[in-house]
Design a protein around this motif. Structure first.
Motif, PDB file in Angstrom:
ATOM      1  N   ARG A  69       0.815  -1.225   0.000  1.00 33.44           N
ATOM      2  CA  ARG A  69       0.000   0.000   0.000  1.00 33.44           C
ATOM      3  C   ARG A  69       0.843   1.267   0.000  1.00 33.44           C
ATOM      4  O   ARG A  69       0.319   2.370  -0.061  1.00 33.44           O
ATOM      5  N   ILE A  70       2.170   1.109   0.148  1.00 32.22           N
ATOM      6  CA  ILE A  70       3.062   2.266   0.149  1.00 32.22           C
ATOM      7  C   ILE A  70       4.141   1.992  -0.886  1.00 32.22           C
ATOM      8  O   ILE A  70       4.661   0.872  -0.970  1.00 32.22           O
ATOM      9  N   ASN A  71       4.486   3.002  -1.658  1.00 33.70           N
ATOM     10  CA  ASN A  71       5.580   2.853  -2.613  1.00 33.70           C
ATOM     11  C   ASN A  71       6.899   2.780  -1.840  1.00 33.70           C
ATOM     12  O   ASN A  71       7.262   3.707  -1.123  1.00 33.70           O
ATOM     13  N   THR A  72       7.614   1.670  -1.994  1.00 36.54           N
ATOM     14  CA  THR A  72       8.836   1.491  -1.191  1.00 36.54           C
ATOM     15  C   THR A  72       9.970   2.421  -1.629  1.00 36.54           C
ATOM     16  O   THR A  72      10.995   2.485  -0.966  1.00 36.54           O
ATOM     17  N   LEU A  73       9.755   3.163  -2.721  1.00 32.47           N
ATOM     18  CA  LEU A  73      10.772   4.153  -3.114  1.00 32.47           C
ATOM     19  C   LEU A  73      10.857   5.261  -2.057  1.00 32.47           C
ATOM     20  O   LEU A  73      11.823   6.016  -2.002  1.00 32.47           O
ATOM     21  N   LEU A  74       9.840   5.339  -1.204  1.00 34.01           N
ATOM     22  CA  LEU A  74       9.868   6.325  -0.117  1.00 34.01           C
ATOM     23  C   LEU A  74      10.798   5.879   1.009  1.00 34.01           C
ATOM     24  O   LEU A  74      11.106   6.643   1.910  1.00 34.01           O
ATOM     25  N   PHE A  75      11.252   4.635   0.979  1.00 30.46           N
ATOM     26  CA  PHE A  75      12.156   4.107   2.001  1.00 30.46           C
ATOM     27  C   PHE A  75      13.607   4.330   1.573  1.00 30.46           C
ATOM     28  O   PHE A  75      13.902   4.444   0.391  1.00 30.46           O
ATOM     29  N   ASN A  76      14.533   4.339   2.549  1.00 26.57           N
ATOM     30  CA  ASN A  76      15.940   4.426   2.174  1.00 26.57           C
ATOM     31  C   ASN A  76      16.362   3.096   1.551  1.00 26.57           C
ATOM     32  O   ASN A  76      15.651   2.094   1.622  1.00 26.57           O
ATOM     33  N   GLN A  77      17.569   3.085   0.954  1.00 27.37           N
ATOM     34  CA  GLN A  77      17.975   1.943   0.141  1.00 27.37           C
ATOM     35  C   GLN A  77      17.995   0.617   0.908  1.00 27.37           C
ATOM     36  O   GLN A  77      17.513  -0.409   0.411  1.00 27.37           O
ATOM     37  N   GLU A  78      18.513   0.669   2.131  1.00 27.83           N
ATOM     38  CA  GLU A  78      18.573  -0.578   2.910  1.00 27.83           C
ATOM     39  C   GLU A  78      17.191  -1.045   3.364  1.00 27.83           C
ATOM     40  O   GLU A  78      16.926  -2.248   3.408  1.00 27.83           O
ATOM     41  N   ALA A  79      16.330  -0.094   3.670  1.00 19.46           N
ATOM     42  CA  ALA A  79      14.964  -0.465   4.058  1.00 19.46           C
ATOM     43  C   ALA A  79      14.246  -1.070   2.842  1.00 19.46           C
ATOM     44  O   ALA A  79      13.466  -2.011   2.978  1.00 19.46           O
ATOM     45  N   GLN A  80      14.544  -0.539   1.646  1.00 23.35           N
ATOM     46  CA  GLN A  80      13.970  -1.095   0.408  1.00 23.35           C
ATOM     47  C   GLN A  80      14.431  -2.529   0.200  1.00 23.35           C
ATOM     48  O   GLN A  80      13.653  -3.417  -0.143  1.00 23.35           O
ATOM     49  N   GLN A  81      15.737  -2.733   0.432  1.00 26.25           N
ATOM     50  CA  GLN A  81      16.327  -4.064   0.280  1.00 26.25           C
ATOM     51  C   GLN A  81      15.647  -5.070   1.218  1.00 26.25           C
ATOM     52  O   GLN A  81      15.290  -6.169   0.803  1.00 26.25           O
ATOM     53  N   SER A  82      15.460  -4.660   2.481  1.00 24.79           N
ATOM     54  CA  SER A  82      14.809  -5.603   3.403  1.00 24.79           C
ATOM     55  C   SER A  82      13.332  -5.776   3.061  1.00 24.79           C
ATOM     56  O   SER A  82      12.768  -6.840   3.315  1.00 24.79           O
ATOM     57  N   MET A  83      12.735  -4.735   2.473  1.00 27.21           N
ATOM     58  CA  MET A  83      11.326  -4.861   2.087  1.00 27.21           C
ATOM     59  C   MET A  83      11.165  -5.883   0.959  1.00 27.21           C
ATOM     60  O   MET A  83      10.211  -6.664   0.958  1.00 27.21           O
ATOM     61  N   THR A  84      12.102  -5.903   0.030  1.00 26.81           N
ATOM     62  CA  THR A  84      12.059  -6.888  -1.058  1.00 26.81           C
ATOM     63  C   THR A  84      12.161  -8.296  -0.465  1.00 26.81           C
ATOM     64  O   THR A  84      11.405  -9.193  -0.836  1.00 26.81           O
ATOM     65  N   TRP A  85      13.085  -8.471   0.482  1.00 26.23           N
ATOM     66  CA  TRP A  85      13.242  -9.771   1.154  1.00 26.23           C
ATOM     67  C   TRP A  85      11.961 -10.137   1.906  1.00 26.23           C
ATOM     68  O   TRP A  85      11.482 -11.262   1.828  1.00 26.23           O
ATOM     69  N   LEU A  86      11.407  -9.141   2.594  1.00 27.80           N
ATOM     70  CA  LEU A  86      10.211  -9.373   3.406  1.00 27.80           C
ATOM     71  C   LEU A  86       9.040  -9.836   2.550  1.00 27.80           C
ATOM     72  O   LEU A  86       8.366 -10.807   2.869  1.00 27.80           O
ATOM     73  N   LYS A  87       8.835  -9.134   1.428  1.00 33.37           N
ATOM     74  CA  LYS A  87       7.697  -9.488   0.565  1.00 33.37           C
ATOM     75  C   LYS A  87       7.845 -10.912   0.024  1.00 33.37           C
ATOM     76  O   LYS A  87       6.855 -11.614  -0.169  1.00 33.37           O
ATOM     77  N   ALA A  88       9.096 -11.326  -0.201  1.00 31.45           N
ATOM     78  CA  ALA A  88       9.335 -12.676  -0.716  1.00 31.45           C
ATOM     79  C   ALA A  88       9.162 -13.738   0.380  1.00 31.45           C
ATOM     80  O   ALA A  88       8.949 -14.908   0.072  1.00 31.45           O
ATOM     81  N   ASN A  89       9.262 -13.337   1.629  1.00 29.65           N
ATOM     82  CA  ASN A  89       9.252 -14.316   2.714  1.00 29.65           C
ATOM     83  C   ASN A  89       8.014 -14.317   3.610  1.00 29.65           C
ATOM     84  O   ASN A  89       7.864 -15.202   4.452  1.00 29.65           O
TER      85      ASN A  89
END
Ligand code: ZN
Length: 242
Positions: A69-89
């Motif tokens: 529901r939120i565009n992860t581009l609003l997160f810093n790079q490392e938070a984006q990286q963990s968000m990608t991992w999170l969505k996959a897991n």
């Protein structure tokens, strides 16, 4: 009623377990969001939280982002990286649990939000100026917030002019007469340079509030972050409390 108030667990099961063991005696739990994000055990933390007694929970920005529901581009790079991992897991069961949570809960005594009553998911109450502007956005005697990962007490005197803003003394009991915003700090990623897990205890009869800190096995939590190939900075910051 004794209420355990927790926020920003950030998938740190070791910290969450230590808090639950330390708090022991509580009748209900208010969880102020960001159960997940950054840390290595999101599903495990959701499993524990959803079984807590009298649970009232609100959505944080990481929870909201995990639901897309939120565009992860609003997160810093490392938070984006963990968000990608999170969505996959994240399991379907975890997603279903998060989908049932609202951004704001208004109870008899307290309004619960992650960020601020004005902007529940995103605004950080980082200073007295932002805090003061938020008092007009809730009508309950108390408002509980998280998001900054820093414990804070902020009361507004009845004349609506004088504001009290302070860091709580840990383990000390405060009682309030005025409208008050309370932040219990972060369970899983404290950012006040005290690496111990932070949580609060609120008594609805006496209206008393206590913030406590508890040590947990930081090295184990860090190992899990490294093993799951999440950004190493997320592991480093746990021992410094930043
Ligand atoms: Zn957070």
């Amino acid at each position: 009623m004794n209420v355990l108030v927790i926020s920003d667990i950030h998938a740190n099961l070791d910290a969450l377990t230590a808090v639950l063991n330390d708090a022991q005696d509580f009748d209900a739990v208010w969880c102020l969001g960001d159960i997940i994000g950054y840390g290595p055990e999101p599903n495990e933390c959701i499993q524990v939280v959803k079984k807590l007694p009298g649970l009232v929970c609100v959505l944080g920005n990481h929870d909201t982002a995990a639901l897309g529901r939120i565009n992860t581009l609003l997160f810093n790079q490392e938070a984006q990286q963990s968000m990608t991992w999170l969505k996959a897991n994240l399991t379907d069961e975890s997603i279903k649990f998060l989908e049932g949570i609202h951004e704001k809960e208004v109870l008899e005594l307290a309004t619960l939000v992650h960020g601020s009553p004005f902007n529940p998911v995103w605004e950080y109450i980082l200073d007295p100026y932002i805090a003061k502007s938020n008092f007009q956005h809730f009508s309950t005697p108390f408002c509980f917030v998280g998001h900054t990962h820093q414990p804070i007490i902020c009361s507004l005197k009845k004349d609506n002019e004088q504001l009290m803003w302070k860091q709580p003394k840990f383990g000390f009991e405060y009682v309030f007469e005025e409208k008050t915003i309370l932040n219990p700090g972060s369970v899983g990623q404290p950012r006040d340079y005290d690496p111990r897990a932070s949580y609060g205890l609120f008594n609805t009869e006496t209206k008393s509030w206590k913030v406590k800190r508890v040590e947990y096995d930081i090295a184990t939590a860090q190992d899990k972050i490294i093993q799951k190939k999440l950004p190493t900075r997320h592991a480093q910051r746990l021992s410094g409390g930043w």
